[in-house]
Design a protein around this motif. Structure first.
Motif, mmCIF file in Angstrom:
data_model
loop_
_atom_site.group_PDB
_atom_site.id
_atom_site.type_symbol
_atom_site.label_atom_id
_atom_site.label_comp_id
_atom_site.label_asym_id
_atom_site.label_seq_id
_atom_site.Cartn_x
_atom_site.Cartn_y
_atom_site.Cartn_z
ATOM 1 N N GLU A 1 0.405 -1.181 0.060
ATOM 2 C CA GLU A 1 0.277 -0.300 0.058
ATOM 3 C C GLU A 1 0.637 1.590 -0.342
ATOM 4 O OE1 GLU A 1 0.628 -1.101 4.180
ATOM 5 O OE2 GLU A 1 0.011 -2.383 2.404
ATOM 6 N N CYS A 2 2.147 1.246 0.223
ATOM 7 C CA CYS A 2 3.349 2.412 -0.082
ATOM 8 C C CYS A 2 4.042 1.923 -0.798
ATOM 9 C CB CYS A 2 3.699 2.124 1.462
ATOM 10 S SG CYS A 2 2.722 2.507 3.331
ATOM 11 N N MET A 3 4.418 1.042 -1.110
ATOM 12 C CA MET A 3 5.447 1.309 -2.488
ATOM 13 C C MET A 3 5.552 1.759 -3.749
ATOM 14 S SD MET A 3 7.422 -2.198 -3.512
ATOM 15 C CE MET A 3 5.809 -2.719 -4.275
ATOM 16 N N LEU A 4 5.984 2.517 -4.230
ATOM 17 C CA LEU A 4 6.536 3.570 -5.647
ATOM 18 C C LEU A 4 6.432 2.578 -6.564
ATOM 19 C CD1 LEU A 4 7.796 6.595 -4.217
ATOM 20 C CD2 LEU A 4 5.444 6.738 -3.917
ATOM 21 N N THR A 5 6.302 3.400 -7.493
ATOM 22 C CA THR A 5 6.158 1.793 -9.034
ATOM 23 C C THR A 5 7.310 2.149 -9.586
ATOM 24 O OG1 THR A 5 5.763 4.054 -10.519
ATOM 25 C CG2 THR A 5 3.854 1.830 -9.818
ATOM 26 N N PRO A 6 8.840 1.561 -10.254
ATOM 27 C CA PRO A 6 10.204 1.927 -10.641
ATOM 28 C C PRO A 6 10.016 3.452 -11.001
ATOM 29 C CG PRO A 6 9.321 -0.609 -11.074
ATOM 30 C CD PRO A 6 7.831 0.287 -10.742
ATOM 31 N N GLU A 7 8.487 4.137 -12.099
ATOM 32 C CA GLU A 7 8.562 5.256 -12.507
ATOM 33 C C GLU A 7 8.652 6.290 -11.281
ATOM 34 O OE1 GLU A 7 7.175 2.598 -13.406
ATOM 35 O OE2 GLU A 7 7.776 2.173 -15.059
ATOM 36 N N GLN A 8 7.593 5.858 -10.935
ATOM 37 C CA GLN A 8 7.630 7.196 -9.781
ATOM 38 C C GLN A 8 8.890 6.886 -9.144
ATOM 39 O OE1 GLN A 8 4.396 5.317 -7.664
ATOM 40 N NE2 GLN A 8 3.228 6.259 -8.108
#
Length: 187
Positions: free
Chosen positions: A93-100
């Motif tokens: 619920e907290c992880m950012l995507t590689p792009e982010q």
């Protein structure tokens, strides 16, 4: 801890780690606790906002020099650490995507307010900086006329100091824009 029953109120028995009450005294104990199984970056974002509110309040009130310096340092430390929290958070619920994550790093290392904030946090952390730019609270002014205070950030090697609240406002705006642009849910 065991309780002894008698004619009066129930009392804890005396022993290691216990409390003995005499007479008819009573003791009411309440415990409120909050447990985080996961410390999400969202919790840290709240710390950034609280530190910013404290700094805003300092500017509106007559505060002593030490409180102002503490609140400036606290804001920039929390703001700087937010980058690491967002980068390393692996909860679903907290992880950012590689792009982010790429955009987060670009922002953190190029945004002028965040870069200077990082310098302030690192200068506060280390007694002597052997690399990087030294930046610190150089002056705290308290104006009795109008009853307000302000702090100036001095960057070593630069002539003009920077207003601490103005810089903090820019940092919050940069973080908020990142959160909004990537449709992250900070609560």
């Amino acid at each position: 801890m065991t309780a002894e029953k008698g004619t009066g109120p129930t009392r804890p028995s005396a022993g290691a780690g216990s409390l003995a009450l005499t007479g008819s005294a009573s003791l009411n104990v309440g415990v409120a606790s909050l447990r985080y199984d996961h410390r999400c970056w969202k919790v840290h974002w709240n710390h950034v906002l609280r530190a910013y509110s404290a700094l805003e309040a300092d500017y509106q009130n007559l505060v002593d020099r030490n409180k102002m310096m503490f609140d400036v340092d606290a804001f920039f430390i929390f703001s700087t650490h937010l980058h690491e929290w967002m980068k390393r958070d692996m909860a679903k619920e907290c992880m950012l995507t590689p792009e982010q994550l790429n955009e987060l790093n670009r922002l953190f290392y190029t945004d002028p307010a965040l870069v200077l904030g990082k310098d302030i946090a690192n200068t506060q952390k280390h007694h002597t900086r052997t690399g990087g730019r030294m930046a610190f609270v150089a002056e705290v002014s308290v104006y009795f006329v109008g009853q307000r205070a302000e702090a100036q950030i001095q960057v070593v090697g630069e002539d003009a100091p920077k207003d601490a609240l103005g810089l903090a406002t820019q940092a919050v705006a940069s973080w908020q824009a990142f959160i909004d642009d990537h449709k992250l849910q900070p609560t």
